[in-house]
Design a protein around this motif. Structure first.
Motif, PDB file in Angstrom:
ATOM      1  N   THR A 136     -10.997 -36.039 -17.487  1.00  0.00           N
ATOM      2  CA  THR A 136     -11.327 -35.826 -18.890  1.00  0.00           C
ATOM      3  C   THR A 136     -11.121 -34.367 -19.250  1.00  0.00           C
ATOM      4  O   THR A 136     -11.247 -33.481 -18.409  1.00  0.00           O
ATOM      5  CB  THR A 136     -12.779 -36.226 -19.194  1.00  0.00           C
ATOM      6  OG1 THR A 136     -13.661 -35.491 -18.339  1.00  0.00           O
ATOM      7  CG2 THR A 136     -12.979 -37.717 -18.990  1.00  0.00           C
ATOM      8  N   ARG A 174     -12.600 -31.502 -21.904  1.00  0.00           N
ATOM      9  CA  ARG A 174     -13.805 -31.299 -22.709  1.00  0.00           C
ATOM     10  C   ARG A 174     -13.713 -29.989 -23.479  1.00  0.00           C
ATOM     11  O   ARG A 174     -13.052 -29.037 -23.041  1.00  0.00           O
ATOM     12  CB  ARG A 174     -15.054 -31.308 -21.823  1.00  0.00           C
ATOM     13  CG  ARG A 174     -15.268 -32.647 -21.106  1.00  0.00           C
ATOM     14  CD  ARG A 174     -16.454 -32.607 -20.148  1.00  0.00           C
ATOM     15  NE  ARG A 174     -16.596 -33.861 -19.427  1.00  0.00           N
ATOM     16  CZ  ARG A 174     -17.366 -34.872 -19.818  1.00  0.00           C
ATOM     17  NH1 ARG A 174     -18.078 -34.740 -20.944  1.00  0.00           N
ATOM     18  NH2 ARG A 174     -17.434 -35.984 -19.113  1.00  0.00           N
ATOM     19  N   ILE A 222     -16.068 -34.828 -24.753  1.00  0.00           N
ATOM     20  CA  ILE A 222     -14.741 -35.246 -24.313  1.00  0.00           C
ATOM     21  C   ILE A 222     -13.765 -35.177 -25.488  1.00  0.00           C
ATOM     22  O   ILE A 222     -14.049 -35.667 -26.577  1.00  0.00           O
ATOM     23  CB  ILE A 222     -14.783 -36.674 -23.743  1.00  0.00           C
ATOM     24  CG1 ILE A 222     -15.689 -36.736 -22.508  1.00  0.00           C
ATOM     25  CG2 ILE A 222     -13.379 -37.168 -23.394  1.00  0.00           C
ATOM     26  CD1 ILE A 222     -15.881 -38.151 -21.966  1.00  0.00           C
ATOM     27  N   THR A 223     -12.611 -34.575 -25.244  1.00  0.00           N
ATOM     28  CA  THR A 223     -11.574 -34.489 -26.280  1.00  0.00           C
ATOM     29  C   THR A 223     -10.280 -35.191 -25.860  1.00  0.00           C
ATOM     30  O   THR A 223      -9.367 -35.330 -26.675  1.00  0.00           O
ATOM     31  CB  THR A 223     -11.258 -33.032 -26.613  1.00  0.00           C
ATOM     32  OG1 THR A 223     -10.810 -32.368 -25.411  1.00  0.00           O
ATOM     33  CG2 THR A 223     -12.484 -32.323 -27.152  1.00  0.00           C
TER      34      THR A 223
END
Length: 559
Positions: A248, A250, A256-257
């Motif tokens: 992930t 972040r 989370i992006t």
């Protein structure tokens, strides 16, 4: 070699530019990386005055083409100090289901493409020199008919040929050619879809004996996890249970992006896993789109009959409502229905190539530009039911024979309803002038309809006493009815009445009765037929009026 599993038609690809004309020609007229080039030949060139047969490379005594003359002609207008990247290369192929084009048709197609891209304009403006070479891929005769266009971006007057917006222009040219030759329609450039597999991925899958590339396998796995989950935790948990590696990205707050997924068996030469971002699998699998998807919920429980019955009713209601919804609501409902299709086919363990292609086609038909996910009331209900099914229903292989048959019948009924919804979606896409989505919708619906028709044994209509008696005997043999219940149903005066209800409902009497029997414990009294008739009729609102609740203190009536 297996080609892209999607349903796009004339597929164009622009390759990285180079500076080596001789090397590019050696590849085009050679055997290919895996001996896939069969009978490479010129089908068109910039020189329309010289007969094409006289421009074909001469085959030497060693059996190899002599490319010296063709190389010199292509480089004739290239300055001695040409900038790197003056050799332009693209390939164009048709869909495997399309008719083969002749050399003449391919030649005209190549001329139209180079003109549309500005490489060799039709208006006699200065252009570059180019050739079109046709290949038939021997490793995939059904899907390997294609041409390569090779050009030098240097005009005779010494200027450099410019190809602005070349990807968009290649797509536009391809769509014009599809219309002219009656080929399948491609999606517009802005339409969301899933990313094409690269040639390297396809070759690796072929070498390792895999039916699918890692990208395609991951796309299906992530699509299922996204449909089945109600948020990030459940999403990543499902991926981890499949053995999929995840990472992930972040932001400063820890939110989370973005994310990546990897198949542990698909690695680089250094042994590192090849990671794919969600957007490289499909544009509606990016992290923002997943958050949109998970936000669509009614936020309430859905009380009522058993889960599969509620799901069938929700699909039927969505199908009826679909033509009257706004385009955004219809799209949101179709997207939710396709997620339900993904989950139900997995639970029913329909995982063969035809099912995979049908699911892929349905998702293509439902996707919106830029992968947008739309909210709609029917979509919220379908998404809630999809998540409940995924959370509470196990794949049928883990059940006993009787339970497996019952669950397969329930899941098959849901799939049959989804086939009807997708057919309606196809009509809507036609009205929206989106043939690139109408066609895959119809293909998906046809596959699902055909497979659901043969998934369970057909039974004759149960109108007569003899027919119904045979169905009841089968239910007893399958374990749905005890010997006492079978005797009571066979002896009761309501026997004929039960047959009338089944007649009105139509379809598979065995499956309908099996669902009615298992919906709730049967009453202990001897009048089982009335209870079953009530359950059957009230599963269909239009028939509810013909049977009253057996527990209500009212006089029974018959049709």
């Amino acid at each position: 070699m297996r080609r892209d599993s999607g349903l796009d038609a004339m597929i164009g690809r622009i390759h990285p530019r180079g500076s080596d004309v001789r090397g590019a020609l050696a590849y085009l007229f050679g055997p290919g990386r895996e001996d896939e080039h069969t009978d490479p030949r010129l089908v068109a060139t910039w020189d329309q005055l010289t007969p094409l047969a006289d421009q074909q490379p001469h085959i030497t005594a060693s059996g190899q083409p002599d490319l010296t003359g063709l190389t010199a002609l292509l480089e004739a207008s290239v300055p001695s100090r040409a900038a790197a990247g003056h050799v332009w290369h693209a390939s164009v192929r048709t869909h495997p289901a399309d008719r083969p084009l002749s050399d003449t048709e391919w030649g005209h197609a190549a001329r139209d493409i180079v003109a549309h891209l500005g490489i060799d304009p039709h208006d006699n403006a200065p252009g570059g020199r180019w050739i079109a070479v046709r290949h038939v891929d021997a490793t995939d005769p059904a899907g390997g008919d294609h041409i390569h266009i090779l050009a030098t971006l240097a005009a005779a007057d010494g200027t450099t040929v410019r190809t602005a917006h070349e990807k968009r222009r290649l797509r536009e040219a391809a769509r014009q050619l599809e219309d002219r030759h009656g080929l399948r329609a491609t999606a517009p450039a802005h339409t969301a879809g899933h990313a094409y597999e690269t040639a390297a991925e396809q070759r690796k899958a072929a070498r390792t004996g895999q039916t699918d590339t890692a990208r395609e396998w991951l796309r299906r796995a992530v699509t299922f996890a996204a449909a089945a989950a109600d948020g990030p935790d459940a999403f990543f948990a499902r991926l981890h249970r499949r053995g999929i590696l995840t990472t992930t990205r972040r932001d400063a707050t820890g939110a989370i992006t973005g994310y990546t997924v990897a198949d542990p068996a698909h690695t680089t030469a250094a042994g590192l896993p090849v990671r794919y971002a969600g957007g490289s699998l499909a544009r509606d699998l990016t992290w923002p789109r997943l958050l949109q998807r998970w936000s669509i919920t009614t936020g309430t429980a859905h009380p009522g009959p058993d889960l599969t019955t509620r799901t069938r009713a929700a699909v039927a209601a969505a199908t009826t409502a679909l033509p009257g919804l706004t385009p955004e609501e219809a799209a949101g409902t179709a997207q939710a229905a396709c997620d339900l299709l993904t989950v139900v086919t997995q639970l029913a363990e329909h995982t063969g190539p035809e099912w995979n292609q049908a699911a892929t086609a349905a998702h293509r038909a439902a996707r919106e530009p830029a992968g947008r996910i739309h909210h709609a009331s029917h979509a919220a209900v379908l998404r809630d039911l999809t998540r409940q099914l995924a959370a509470t229903t196990a794949p049928i292989s883990g059940a006993g024979p009787t339970t497996r048959a019952r669950e397969l019948a329930d899941l098959t009924a849901i799939l049959a309803g989804l086939a009807r919804l997708i057919e309606v979606l196809a009509d809507i896409r036609d009205q929206q002038h989106r043939p690139h989505q109408a066609r895959p919708a119809r293909e998906a619906a046809a596959v699902i309809s055909a497979r659901t028709t043969t998934a369970t044994p057909a039974t004759p209509p149960a109108g007569g006493d003899g027919d119904l008696g045979g169905v009841l005997q089968r239910l007893h043999t399958a374990g749905y009815l005890t010997a006492t219940q079978l005797q009571n149903l066979s002896a009761t005066n309501e026997h004929t009445r039960l047959g009338h209800v089944l007649d009105a409902l139509g379809g598979d009497a065995f499956t309908r009765l099996a669902r009615a029997i298992t919906a709730a414990p049967l009453p202990s009294d001897t009048d089982l037929a009335t209870a079953l008739a009530w359950r059957l009729a009230h599963a269909e609102p239009d028939l509810a009026a013909i049977v009253t609740d057996p527990a209500a203190p009212t006089t029974r009536h018959t049709r």
